[in-house]
Design an enzyme around this catalytic site. Sequence first.
Site, PDB file in Angstrom:
ATOM      1  CE  LYS A 108      15.948  16.068 -67.578  1.00 26.41           C
ATOM      2  NZ  LYS A 108      15.618  15.520 -68.922  1.00 26.41           N
ATOM      3  CD  GLU A 130      21.162  15.127 -61.053  1.00 26.26           C
ATOM      4  OE1 GLU A 130      21.376  15.885 -60.092  1.00 26.26           O
ATOM      5  OE2 GLU A 130      20.055  15.061 -61.639  1.00 26.26           O
ATOM      6  CB  SER A 396       9.127  15.506 -72.261  1.00 26.77           C
ATOM      7  OG  SER A 396       9.753  14.563 -73.114  1.00 26.77           O
TER       8      SER A 396
HETATM    9  C1  LIG Z   1      15.307  14.260 -69.173  1.00 22.73           C
HETATM   10  C2  LIG Z   1      14.213  14.118 -70.146  1.00 22.73           C
HETATM   11  C3  LIG Z   1      13.191  13.154 -69.976  1.00 22.73           C
HETATM   12  C4  LIG Z   1      13.192  12.147 -68.866  1.00 22.73           C
HETATM   13  O1  LIG Z   1      13.143  12.664 -67.575  1.00 22.73           O
HETATM   14  P1  LIG Z   1      11.840  12.572 -66.678  1.00 22.73           P
HETATM   15  O2  LIG Z   1      12.312  12.999 -65.345  1.00 22.73           O
HETATM   16  O3  LIG Z   1      11.378  11.134 -66.699  1.00 22.73           O
HETATM   17  O4  LIG Z   1      10.830  13.472 -67.268  1.00 22.73           O
HETATM   18  C5  LIG Z   1      12.160  13.118 -70.896  1.00 22.73           C
HETATM   19  N1  LIG Z   1      12.124  13.962 -71.951  1.00 22.73           N
HETATM   20  C6  LIG Z   1      13.081  14.889 -72.159  1.00 22.73           C
HETATM   21  C7  LIG Z   1      12.973  15.784 -73.344  1.00 22.73           C
HETATM   22  C8  LIG Z   1      14.159  15.002 -71.276  1.00 22.73           C
HETATM   23  O5  LIG Z   1      15.109  15.921 -71.485  1.00 22.73           O
END
Ligand SMILES: *Cc1c(COP(=O)(O)O)cnc(C)c1O
Length: 420
Positions: A108, A130, A396
């Site tokens: 993010k 948000e 992610s």
């Molecule tokens: C917020 C988040 C997501 C989901 O958000 P996307 O916009 O779909 O990428 C996925 N993995 C992590 C670690 C997150 O913090």
Amino acid sequence: MTEIPEGGRAAAGTLEDLLAGRMPDERGRFGAYGGRFVPETLMPALELLERGASEALADPAFQAELGAQLADWIGRPTPLTRAVRLSERWDADVWLKREDLAHTGAHKINNAIGQALIARRMGARRVIAETGAGQHGVASAAACARLGLPCTVYMGEVDAARQRPNVQRMELLGARVVEVGSGDRTLRAAIDEALRDWVSDPESTYYLLGSAVGPHPYPWLVRQLQTVIGREARAGLLLASGDLPDAVVACVGGGSNAIGIFHAFLGDPEVDLVGIEAGGSGAGPGEHAATASRGTPGVLHGSHSLLLQDRFGQVRDTHSVSAGLDYPGVGPEHSFLAAVGRVRYTSVGDDEAVEALEECAAAEGIIPALESAHALAGGRRLARATPGSTILVGLSGRGDKDLGILDDLRRTGRTTSDAG
Ligand SMILES: *Cc1c(COP(=O)(O)O)cnc(C)c1O
């Protein structure tokens, strides 16, 4: 408001249009999806943002500044790790793109610092954002602190109660956290409240949206700022193994990390792209958040896209053990990629995700976020279906934030998020 396209109409536009940069089109559409469904009062602000963001991204000086922040502050490029023991266990060649090692612990931050730089360049006096579980709020607060911009984060009361440590982090980083007591008191209500704030002062406020959703230009802008994930991963894998992967797997909430890793591979037809959504506790209404695989076209938060709704168009409640995937919408570019068949979308349930998290922790010494664990579980399924294949998994984020949820699960078999 622009005109709502007819539901069920075949996707206008092709993958070639997307690859040639003709998408989103001048109306902000990815085929039949996307657009701008907002009050007239926000139209000028969105047009200003579209112009400001396009100019910034095309400016070499801006790109140099962004590149320096990515390298020196976020720690990019993030590593590409060969998961040696998972590869053995799954009979596959498994690679992890390590966004868990990016500053603040997830992908993010790539978007947050990029948009904060754009906000400063456009002369914004304050930034609003948000947040659901708090991850985007923390990333925004950190990026604003870095650039000296005042930051206000809208967060549902329910989320703020169950994610106290992230509220503390945001406040420590100098942000003002506004708890939203209206609507469902979670992410949906927080977005509504942030949009309301923006409408009241679109001139000097910059709205830093956290995923590849919302009205044009956000889905495009967030994607542009996240494609660094796929560019690094593609180059890294070619260097390390001499070849492209057979498949790339990523989890899909709003869709920003997935679109970020997929984009570099869209023009490689031999690479299978698989988006994994939250299968939650079951296939019934309210039990999951599998929007791209089970949703229908509709409008949510300013964009026409697939969405989980009942037959009267009421947005459905969703459930997932993973807060970051617990959203009834999905970015319009994903709806388009599903329509043209370039990306397959499927879902993994709570239990399978938790199991994948535990397996990755024990086998690789990496605790992934519950969101990322959905992608890992998807990778494991792919490995079973096609033994010997090379699979790139988008990791992610890191899982430290999820220890409380795992603890709840172990003790009671349910999570505090079920209470929402
Ligand atoms: C917020 C988040 C997501 C989901 O958000 P996307 O916009 O779909 O990428 C996925 N993995 C992590 C670690 C997150 O913090």
